[in-house]
Design an enzyme around this catalytic site. Structure first.
Site, PDB file in Angstrom:
ATOM      1  N   CYS A 141       0.833  -1.195   0.000  1.00 52.76           N
ATOM      2  CA  CYS A 141       0.000   0.000   0.000  1.00 52.76           C
ATOM      3  C   CYS A 141       0.876   1.256   0.000  1.00 52.76           C
ATOM      4  O   CYS A 141       1.819   1.363   0.791  1.00 52.76           O
ATOM      5  CB  CYS A 141      -0.887  -0.023   1.234  1.00 52.76           C
ATOM      6  SG  CYS A 141      -1.683   1.531   1.641  1.00 52.76           S
ATOM      7  N   GLU A 142       0.558   2.189  -0.878  1.00 51.03           N
ATOM      8  CA  GLU A 142       1.362   3.406  -0.956  1.00 51.03           C
ATOM      9  C   GLU A 142       1.111   4.363   0.202  1.00 51.03           C
ATOM     10  O   GLU A 142       1.878   5.288   0.413  1.00 51.03           O
ATOM     11  CB  GLU A 142       1.103   4.123  -2.283  1.00 51.03           C
ATOM     12  CG  GLU A 142      -0.277   4.709  -2.441  1.00 51.03           C
ATOM     13  CD  GLU A 142      -0.495   5.339  -3.806  1.00 51.03           C
ATOM     14  OE1 GLU A 142      -1.297   6.274  -3.886  1.00 51.03           O
ATOM     15  OE2 GLU A 142       0.130   4.902  -4.796  1.00 51.03           O
ATOM     16  N   HIS A 143       0.063   4.128   0.963  1.00 53.28           N
ATOM     17  CA  HIS A 143      -0.246   5.023   2.078  1.00 53.28           C
ATOM     18  C   HIS A 143       0.509   4.659   3.355  1.00 53.28           C
ATOM     19  O   HIS A 143       0.874   5.539   4.128  1.00 53.28           O
ATOM     20  CB  HIS A 143      -1.752   5.030   2.353  1.00 53.28           C
ATOM     21  CG  HIS A 143      -2.551   5.542   1.196  1.00 53.28           C
ATOM     22  ND1 HIS A 143      -3.827   5.081   0.898  1.00 53.28           N
ATOM     23  CD2 HIS A 143      -2.254   6.465   0.253  1.00 53.28           C
ATOM     24  CE1 HIS A 143      -4.275   5.716  -0.174  1.00 53.28           C
ATOM     25  NE2 HIS A 143      -3.345   6.551  -0.583  1.00 53.28           N
ATOM     26  N   HIS A 144       0.708   3.350   3.593  1.00 57.95           N
ATOM     27  CA  HIS A 144       1.378   2.923   4.824  1.00 57.95           C
ATOM     28  C   HIS A 144       2.560   1.996   4.576  1.00 57.95           C
ATOM     29  O   HIS A 144       3.228   1.587   5.512  1.00 57.95           O
ATOM     30  CB  HIS A 144       0.370   2.221   5.749  1.00 57.95           C
ATOM     31  CG  HIS A 144      -0.774   3.091   6.160  1.00 57.95           C
ATOM     32  ND1 HIS A 144      -1.983   3.085   5.504  1.00 57.95           N
ATOM     33  CD2 HIS A 144      -0.876   4.019   7.146  1.00 57.95           C
ATOM     34  CE1 HIS A 144      -2.796   3.963   6.072  1.00 57.95           C
ATOM     35  NE2 HIS A 144      -2.153   4.545   7.065  1.00 57.95           N
TER      36      HIS A 144
ATOM     37  N   GLN B 185      -4.996  -0.529  -4.654  1.00 58.13           N
ATOM     38  CA  GLN B 185      -5.511  -1.676  -5.406  1.00 58.13           C
ATOM     39  C   GLN B 185      -6.276  -1.234  -6.651  1.00 58.13           C
ATOM     40  O   GLN B 185      -6.210  -1.893  -7.692  1.00 58.13           O
ATOM     41  CB  GLN B 185      -6.410  -2.524  -4.503  1.00 58.13           C
ATOM     42  CG  GLN B 185      -6.910  -3.806  -5.157  1.00 58.13           C
ATOM     43  CD  GLN B 185      -7.635  -4.700  -4.186  1.00 58.13           C
ATOM     44  OE1 GLN B 185      -7.248  -4.819  -3.025  1.00 58.13           O
ATOM     45  NE2 GLN B 185      -8.709  -5.329  -4.627  1.00 58.13           N
TER      46      GLN B 185
ATOM     47  N   HIS C 192      -5.734  -6.004   3.072  1.00 60.73           N
ATOM     48  CA  HIS C 192      -4.800  -4.886   3.243  1.00 60.73           C
ATOM     49  C   HIS C 192      -4.384  -4.794   4.710  1.00 60.73           C
ATOM     50  O   HIS C 192      -5.223  -4.542   5.581  1.00 60.73           O
ATOM     51  CB  HIS C 192      -5.460  -3.569   2.822  1.00 60.73           C
ATOM     52  CG  HIS C 192      -5.748  -3.492   1.359  1.00 60.73           C
ATOM     53  ND1 HIS C 192      -5.241  -2.494   0.553  1.00 60.73           N
ATOM     54  CD2 HIS C 192      -6.479  -4.299   0.538  1.00 60.73           C
ATOM     55  CE1 HIS C 192      -5.659  -2.673  -0.685  1.00 60.73           C
ATOM     56  NE2 HIS C 192      -6.411  -3.762  -0.718  1.00 60.73           N
TER      57      HIS C 192
ATOM     58  N   CYS D 267      -2.906  -2.546   6.111  1.00 62.80           N
ATOM     59  CA  CYS D 267      -3.080  -1.207   6.672  1.00 62.80           C
ATOM     60  C   CYS D 267      -4.396  -1.104   7.451  1.00 62.80           C
ATOM     61  O   CYS D 267      -4.564  -0.187   8.255  1.00 62.80           O
ATOM     62  CB  CYS D 267      -3.022  -0.139   5.577  1.00 62.80           C
ATOM     63  SG  CYS D 267      -4.212  -0.386   4.247  1.00 62.80           S
TER      64      CYS D 267
END
Length: 200
Positions: A89-92, A130, A158, A160
Site C-alpha cells: 500500500c502506498e499510504h502505509h 488496489q 490490506h 493497513c
C-alpha cells in the site's frame, strides 16, 4: 489509465542512504541499530525492498510483445485465475496480499499465460492502491493484445486495516476492471463471473 511516474535510476537514492534511513527508523522506534540482532538489519531491509519493489525496474508492457497467431481460430475466453498477489500500500507501505484473476477474449492473437502472471507481478511490485493496480493490469493487456475484451478482478487483504488502524482481520477488498465485451455484453460478463465462481 496512466501509470504513475517513477524516478529514473539516476535520481534514486544510493544503497548507503537507504541503509542509513533504516538505521534512523530503528533509532526512532527506540532500539539500538548497533546491537547484535539489528546490526545487519539495514542491509537486509534494503535487499528486501529491492525484491518488494522490483517492478520499478520492469516494463510490463514489453512482457506482452511476443504473441501467437496460430490459435486455430480460438475466440472464447482465456482466463488465468488465482494469481498470487503480493503488493504494498502506498499510504502505509504495508503488504496487500490476495489473488488476481485475468481474462481476455482473443482477436486473432494470444499471449503465453506466464506473461499474464509476469505483468501482474511487475505492477504489483510497486507502491500503489488496489484500484490503480487493477486498471494498470487491464489496460496493459488491452493495449498490447487489442482483444475483444479484458477482465481483471483483484481480491486482497490490506494490512493497513487488518493489523493497524481499525484492525479488522478477515476483511477483503474486491476491485474489477472490465473492458470491451466484458463491459458491454452482459452474457460475456456473466460467463466470466461464472468461471470465476467455479471451484479451483
Amino acid at each position: 489509465m496512466n501509470a504513475p511516474e517513477t524516478l529514473s535510476r539516476a535520481r534514486r537514492r544510493t544503497r548507503a542512504e537507504a541503509e542509513a534511513a533504516v538505521r534512523c527508523l530503528i533509532e526512532w522506534a527506540g532500539d539500538d541499530p548497533d546491537r547484535e540482532g539489528l546490526i545487519g538489519t539495514p542491509d537486509r531491509v534494503v535487499r528486501s525492498y529491492e525484491e518488494f519493489f522490483g517492478g520499478y525496474d520492469e516494463d510490463p508492457r514489453l512482457m506482452l510483445e511476443t504473441t501467437f497467431e496460430e490459435t486455430n481460430d480460438y475466440d472464447e475466453i482465456v482466463m488465468l485465475r488465482d494469481i498470487r498477489l503480493e503488493s504494498h500500500c502506498e499510504h502505509h507501505m504495508v503488504p496487500i496480499i490476495g489473488k488476481v484473476h485475468v481474462a481476455y477474449l482473443p482477436a486473432g492473437r494470444v499471449v503465453g499465460i506466464s506473461k499474464l502472471a509476469r505483468v501482474v507481478e511487475a505492477y504489483a511490485k510497486r507502491l500503489q492502491i488496489q484500484e490503480t493496480l487493477t486498471g494498470q493490469i487491464a489496460d496493459a493487456i488491452n493495449d498490447a493484445l487489442q482483444p475483444r475484451g479484458v477482465a481483471v478482478v483483484i481480491q486482497a487483504a490490506h494490512q493497513c486495516m487488518t493489523t493497524r488502524g481499525i484492525k479488522k482481520p478477515g476483511v477483503q477488498m474486491t476491485t474489477s476492471r472490465m473492458l470491451g465485451e466484458f463491459r458491454d455484453n452482459p452474457v460475456t460478463r456473466a460467463e466470466f463471473l461464472q468461471l470465476l465462481a467455479m471451484p479451483a
